[in-house]
Design an enzyme around this catalytic site. Structure first.
Site, short mmCIF file in Angstrom:
data_model
loop_
_atom_site.label_atom_id
_atom_site.label_comp_id
_atom_site.label_asym_id
_atom_site.label_seq_id
_atom_site.Cartn_x
_atom_site.Cartn_y
_atom_site.Cartn_z
N ARG A 84 10.75 -2.65 11.40
CA ARG A 84 11.71 -2.78 10.29
C ARG A 84 11.39 -4.00 9.43
NH1 ARG A 84 16.53 -0.52 13.97
NH2 ARG A 84 15.53 1.50 13.95
N ARG A 94 15.69 4.29 9.68
CA ARG A 94 14.82 5.17 10.47
C ARG A 94 13.35 4.88 10.24
NH1 ARG A 94 18.78 6.44 13.73
NH2 ARG A 94 20.58 6.98 12.51
N ASP A 97 12.45 4.85 15.17
CA ASP A 97 13.41 4.97 16.27
C ASP A 97 12.64 5.22 17.55
OD1 ASP A 97 15.92 4.63 15.25
OD2 ASP A 97 16.30 6.77 14.96
N ASP A 99 13.59 6.11 21.42
CA ASP A 99 14.69 6.46 22.32
C ASP A 99 14.16 6.62 23.74
OD1 ASP A 99 16.66 6.53 20.35
OD2 ASP A 99 16.28 8.64 19.89
N1 ROI Z 1 16.33 14.40 12.78
C1 ROI Z 1 15.05 14.63 13.10
N2 ROI Z 1 14.50 15.80 12.74
N3 ROI Z 1 14.30 13.72 13.77
C2 ROI Z 1 14.82 12.52 14.17
O1 ROI Z 1 14.12 11.71 14.78
C3 ROI Z 1 16.17 12.26 13.86
N4 ROI Z 1 16.76 11.10 14.23
C4 ROI Z 1 18.03 10.84 13.96
C5 ROI Z 1 18.91 11.84 13.26
C6 ROI Z 1 19.48 11.19 12.01
C7 ROI Z 1 20.01 12.26 14.20
N5 ROI Z 1 18.19 13.03 12.85
C8 ROI Z 1 16.90 13.23 13.16
O2 ROI Z 1 18.55 9.70 14.35
#
Ligand code: ROI
Length: 166
Positions: A84, A94, A97, A99
């Site tokens: 970022r 975004r 991200d 996770d």
């Molecule tokens: N939608 C997609 N296709 N890929 C993501 O990584 C992703 N990540 C998010 C949200 C906004 C829920 N939508 C997403 O955080």
């Protein structure tokens, strides 16, 4: 800590997302006490949730680690912050991200961290790359392919395009 197999979801839709995700995979390979053991292809996907934003690039990585779940989470959040900071002109939530999807077979339910990731069974952009590198995994005694079929029936808008191998 003993060696644990973990899976990490990567996503980006800002500031050259393919490069963001590729670079993040390289960075995951340098985490302490850890070894990157697999990386999925990159996938392009329409945004799930708010539609008024660019398409995403997603991938999933498999990491063997001796870090505890929270120590690993700290490392992932530090990597997100690095990505970022480099994008001051295009500030966006975004840029990257990361996770923590799965941590061995652990179930973790704390204010800071929930594993398995609470939304992963409803997100094709997580399940498809995960199934590519870990086809025999089950979530709640249900194979990934069954979760994916369920999404295709209930939410056919969640189509993915598989891009190059990361
Ligand atoms: N939608 C997609 N296709 N890929 C993501 O990584 C992703 N990540 C998010 C949200 C906004 C829920 N939508 C997403 O955080």
């Amino acid at each position: 800590m003993s060696l644990k197999l973990t899976y990490i979801g990567l996503g980006s839709n800002l500031a050259y997302p393919i490069e963001q995700v590729r670079q993040a995979l390289d960075e995951l390979a340098t985490l302490p006490l850890s070894r990157l053991v697999a990386a999925s292809s990159l996938y392009a996907s329409r945004p799930v949730g708010p539609q008024d934003q660019p398409d995403f690039i997603n991938a999933v990585a498999a990491l063997e680690t001796r870090l505890s779940p929270l120590a690993l989470l700290d490392q992932l959040q530090a990597l997100e912050q690095q990505h970022r900071r480099r994008r001051q002109h295009h500030w966006g939530p975004r840029t990257l991200d990361l996770d923590l999807l799965l941590y061995a077979n652990d179930h973790i339910d704390t204010p800071r961290l929930r594993v398995p990731h609470p939304h992963m069974t409803t997100r094709a952009f997580v399940l498809a790359p995960l199934a590519e590198i870990a086809p025999s995994i089950q979530l709640y005694q249900t194979p990934l392919t069954c979760w994916l079929e369920r999404i295709e029936q209930q939410d056919p808008g969640q189509s993915l395009e598989r891009l190059a191998k990361a």
